[in-house]
Scaffold this active site. Structure first.
Site, short mmCIF file in Angstrom:
data_model
loop_
_atom_site.label_atom_id
_atom_site.label_comp_id
_atom_site.label_asym_id
_atom_site.label_seq_id
_atom_site.Cartn_x
_atom_site.Cartn_y
_atom_site.Cartn_z
N LYS A 148 7.82 -20.56 -0.60
CA LYS A 148 6.76 -19.60 -0.22
C LYS A 148 7.86 -19.08 0.56
CE LYS A 148 4.66 -16.39 2.53
NZ LYS A 148 5.93 -15.12 2.85
N GLY A 156 5.42 -13.66 -2.11
CA GLY A 156 4.45 -13.13 -1.46
C GLY A 156 4.19 -13.28 -0.50
N GLY A 195 2.14 -14.08 3.31
CA GLY A 195 1.20 -15.46 4.40
C GLY A 195 -0.12 -16.10 3.67
N PRO A 196 -0.52 -14.39 3.76
CA PRO A 196 -2.31 -14.78 4.08
C PRO A 196 -3.10 -15.09 2.43
CG PRO A 196 -2.19 -12.89 5.43
CD PRO A 196 -0.58 -14.18 5.07
N VAL A 207 0.30 -16.42 -0.65
CA VAL A 207 0.48 -17.41 -1.16
C VAL A 207 0.20 -18.74 0.16
CG1 VAL A 207 2.63 -18.15 -2.01
CG2 VAL A 207 1.24 -16.19 -2.79
N GLY A 208 0.65 -18.42 0.82
CA GLY A 208 0.99 -19.60 2.42
C GLY A 208 -0.74 -20.02 2.44
N GLU A 264 7.70 -25.58 13.25
CA GLU A 264 8.91 -25.21 14.03
C GLU A 264 8.30 -23.52 14.26
OE1 GLU A 264 10.87 -26.97 13.86
OE2 GLU A 264 10.44 -28.89 12.59
N CYS A 306 15.12 -18.05 16.63
CA CYS A 306 14.20 -19.22 17.66
C CYS A 306 14.83 -19.79 18.31
CB CYS A 306 13.48 -20.42 16.59
SG CYS A 306 14.94 -21.68 15.42
N GLU A 312 7.85 -14.50 24.03
CA GLU A 312 9.10 -14.41 22.80
C GLU A 312 9.23 -12.97 22.14
OE1 GLU A 312 8.76 -16.41 18.55
OE2 GLU A 312 10.46 -17.22 19.13
P1 NAD Z 1 5.15 -15.11 10.97
O1 NAD Z 1 4.71 -16.14 11.21
O2 NAD Z 1 5.36 -13.79 11.31
O3 NAD Z 1 6.03 -15.46 9.58
C1 NAD Z 1 6.85 -16.36 9.07
C2 NAD Z 1 6.00 -17.02 6.97
O4 NAD Z 1 4.37 -17.40 7.90
C3 NAD Z 1 6.68 -16.10 6.60
O5 NAD Z 1 6.74 -16.54 5.17
C4 NAD Z 1 4.78 -15.65 6.01
O6 NAD Z 1 4.77 -15.04 5.09
C5 NAD Z 1 3.97 -16.58 6.66
N1 NAD Z 1 2.77 -16.00 7.39
C6 NAD Z 1 2.08 -15.55 7.96
N2 NAD Z 1 0.78 -15.79 7.94
C7 NAD Z 1 0.50 -16.79 7.17
C8 NAD Z 1 -0.95 -17.69 7.16
N3 NAD Z 1 -1.53 -16.47 7.65
N4 NAD Z 1 -0.55 -18.38 6.43
C9 NAD Z 1 0.46 -19.06 5.96
N5 NAD Z 1 1.77 -18.59 5.51
C10 NAD Z 1 1.60 -17.75 6.63
O7 NAD Z 1 7.60 -15.28 11.76
P2 NAD Z 1 9.07 -14.37 11.52
O8 NAD Z 1 8.41 -13.26 11.42
O9 NAD Z 1 8.64 -14.55 9.89
O10 NAD Z 1 9.61 -15.25 11.87
C11 NAD Z 1 9.69 -15.46 13.33
C12 NAD Z 1 9.45 -16.52 14.08
O11 NAD Z 1 9.43 -17.29 13.26
C13 NAD Z 1 9.27 -16.00 15.27
O12 NAD Z 1 8.11 -16.24 16.36
C14 NAD Z 1 10.87 -17.41 16.02
O13 NAD Z 1 10.78 -17.96 17.13
C15 NAD Z 1 9.73 -18.21 14.83
N6 NAD Z 1 11.27 -19.50 14.15
C16 NAD Z 1 11.19 -20.78 14.39
C17 NAD Z 1 12.75 -21.59 14.11
C18 NAD Z 1 12.16 -23.12 14.88
O14 NAD Z 1 12.81 -23.80 13.73
N7 NAD Z 1 11.41 -23.53 15.57
C19 NAD Z 1 12.80 -20.80 13.29
C20 NAD Z 1 13.46 -19.58 12.58
C21 NAD Z 1 11.96 -19.46 13.44
#
Ligand code: NAD
Length: 478
Positions: free
Chosen positions: A173, A204, A206-207, A209-210, A248, A282, A380
């Site tokens: 996803k 899709g 997160g809440p 498909v994820g 991550e 990140c 962050e």
């Molecule tokens: P996000 O957490 O909003 O979304 C990441 C993914 O999770 C998306 O695909 C989203 O649809 C999904 N998601 C959201 N809620 C979910 C749920 N309840 N259940 C399942 N899936 C869900 O993050 P973002 O805004 O896309 O990315 C930025 C963040 O990612 C920053 O905090 C950054 O530090 C972190 N990041 C970490 C790394 C690493 O390797 N440590 C790398 C890149 C980004």
């Protein structure tokens, strides 16, 4: 006006399957705000269909010789290279990184990783005799992969390439904010002719498909990259069926400049490591820790370094710093800059005023001098904002560096590598760059503390997708 690309389908069981719902998710060009594409908003039923396809494909795929799976990865690597222009353009538009840099970092990196994971699997020691046991490594099963938008193709690659070559089948996803690169990758994987069900992609939210991926009993592992907030939710859900969870997450990495360092190199290097991808990285070095007595010198060096980051649209030649990914990300970052100023920050460069560019989600590259207790020393920001924090001695520098909930990246600059490494060993973080040492795609990448619990890259990222099995043999009576 450029045309809007409409993607009407998900990729399930080796084919493009028309979406059940007519609801779509918009993808915006972050430099122009134009609608560049739409992808379907996947349903829970579509996510489940993908999980079941992955489950059905697992036994056959895991039983193939490693060489066969590795050869598929080589084909995908070649496909990614062949479509570099399409991928770089898509990412430059949907994420906002300047095109030339997007080509090298956002596409060149993943192309290399596809080939490298094929090599890692070929060289891996799959079984080992330990006493009277044969210890074998086997694929963990069906893996749900959930990825963010900032380095979208890298984050997808670092999950699905090692998982698939290990013998796992996957459901991806991708981020709903930057999914176009994932659709191009799915076309490449389709061309490579993998058996149906090995790779599946459902777009899709997160809440919806994820959360199916995090909860479905037929998913053995969830590999998640994103915010700490969403990672916690995924971890909680996945614990109900005891899935393996690789997280991550976010970061607030410190660049520690010791008194005997080359200050010019250290400040320039930190500003670059902070501003890459407009600070939406990140592991960005977002806190610059400097000896209190050298603060004025650092200010002048930081101003000189930031002046080279010309802000502009990602497709314009000469832009060094693109926009942020979305209007909401821009507003969030501006909110943090305002909070910093309200708390008494010393504005070294930039600020909350919009740059003079008519369209696009731009923020001025900003440097603020703050105290370790300020909000911006802990949270962050995920934008082009560097904070400078003075410290009185090395003890305090280490304490400040370790004082956030995160521990992902970092740097130490000193007169010698030995001095830098002495301090680096005390940092509670997954990676430390010593005197500007460059990124290494073979070295483990991942977090301490609330930056996560997984590791990506090379053999370390590959082993995340393996189980151990021990077969006890009865010693032969001789
Ligand atoms: P996000 O957490 O909003 O979304 C990441 C993914 O999770 C998306 O695909 C989203 O649809 C999904 N998601 C959201 N809620 C979910 C749920 N309840 N259940 C399942 N899936 C869900 O993050 P973002 O805004 O896309 O990315 C930025 C963040 O990612 C920053 O905090 C950054 O530090 C972190 N990041 C970490 C790394 C690493 O390797 N440590 C790398 C890149 C980004």
């Amino acid at each position: 006006m450029t045309a809007t690309t409409v993607y009407p389908a998900h990729y399930i069981n080796g084919q493009w399957v028309k979406a059940q719902s007519s609801e779509t998710l918009p993808v915006h060009d972050s430099s122009t705000e134009a609608l560049m594409a739409t992808v379907p908003a996947g349903t829970a039923a579509e996510a489940e269909a993908a999980v079941l396809a992955a489950r059905a494909a697992f036994d056959g795929w895991a039983a193939l010789p490693v060489e066969t799976r590795a050869a598929y990865l080589d084909k995908v690597a070649a496909g990614v290279k062949a479509r570099t222009d399409d991928l770089a353009l898509a990412i430059a538009r949907e994420v906002g990184m300047p095109l030339k840099m997007a080509r090298a970092v956002q596409v060149g990196g993943p192309a290399w990783h596809w080939g490298n994971f094929a090599k890692v699997a070929r060289q891996f020691e799959w079984e080992k005799t330990v006493g009277n046991s044969l210890v074998v490594r086997e694929a963990i099963g069906v893996v749900g992969c959930i990825t963010p938008w900032n380095f979208p193709l890298s984050q997808i690659t670092l999950k699905i390439a090692p998982a698939m070559v290990a013998g796992c089948t996957v459901v991806l996803k991708p981020s709903e904010i930057a999914p176009v690169n994932a659709m191009i990758l799915a076309e490449i994987i389709h061309e490579a002719g993998l058996p149906p069900g090995v790779f599946n992609l459902v777009n899709g939210m997160g809440p919806v498909v994820g959360e199916v991926l995090a909860t479905h009993p037929e998913v053995d592992m969830v590999s998640f990259t994103g915010s700490t907030r969403a990672g916690k939710r995924v971890g909680e859900l996945a614990s109900q069926s005891i899935k393996r969870v690789a997280l991550e997450l976010g970061g607030k990495s410190a660049s520690v400049v010791l008194d005997d360092a080359n200050f010019e190199a250290a400040v320039k290097g930190t500003v670059s490591a902070c501003m890459l991808n407009s600070g939406q990285t990140c592991s960005a070095h977002t806190r610059l820790l400097v000896p209190a007595g050298r603060y004025e010198e650092v200010k002048a060096l930081a101003q000189a370094a930031i002046a080279k980051f010309s802000v502009g649209p990602s497709l314009e030649e000469g832009s060094k710093l693109g926009p942020l990914v979305s209007a909401s990300q821009r507003d969030r970052v501006l909110g943090f800059i305002r909070t910093g100023i309200e708390e008494g920050a010393d504005v070294i460069a930039g600020g909350a005023e919009a740059p003079a560019i008519a369209k696009g989600y731009f923020v001025q590259p900003t440097i603020l001098g703050i105290k370790p207790t300020d909000t911006l020393a802990q949270e962050e920001i995920f934008g082009p904002v560097l904070v400078v924090i003075p410290y009185k001695d090395e003890e305090e520098a280490v304490a400040i560096a370790n004082s956030t909930i995160y521990g992902l990246g970092g740097a130490v600059w000193a007169g010698t590598d030995e001095h830098a490494m002495k301090v680096a060993r005390r940092l509670r973080t997954g990676q430390v760059d010593i005197n500007g040492g460059p990124f290494n795609g073979q070295a483990p990448f991942g977090g301490y503390k609330q930056s996560g619990n997984g590791r990506e890259n090379g053999v370390y990222g590959f082993e995340e997708f393996l189980e151990f099995k021990a077969m006890q043999l009865k010693p032969s009576a001789s």
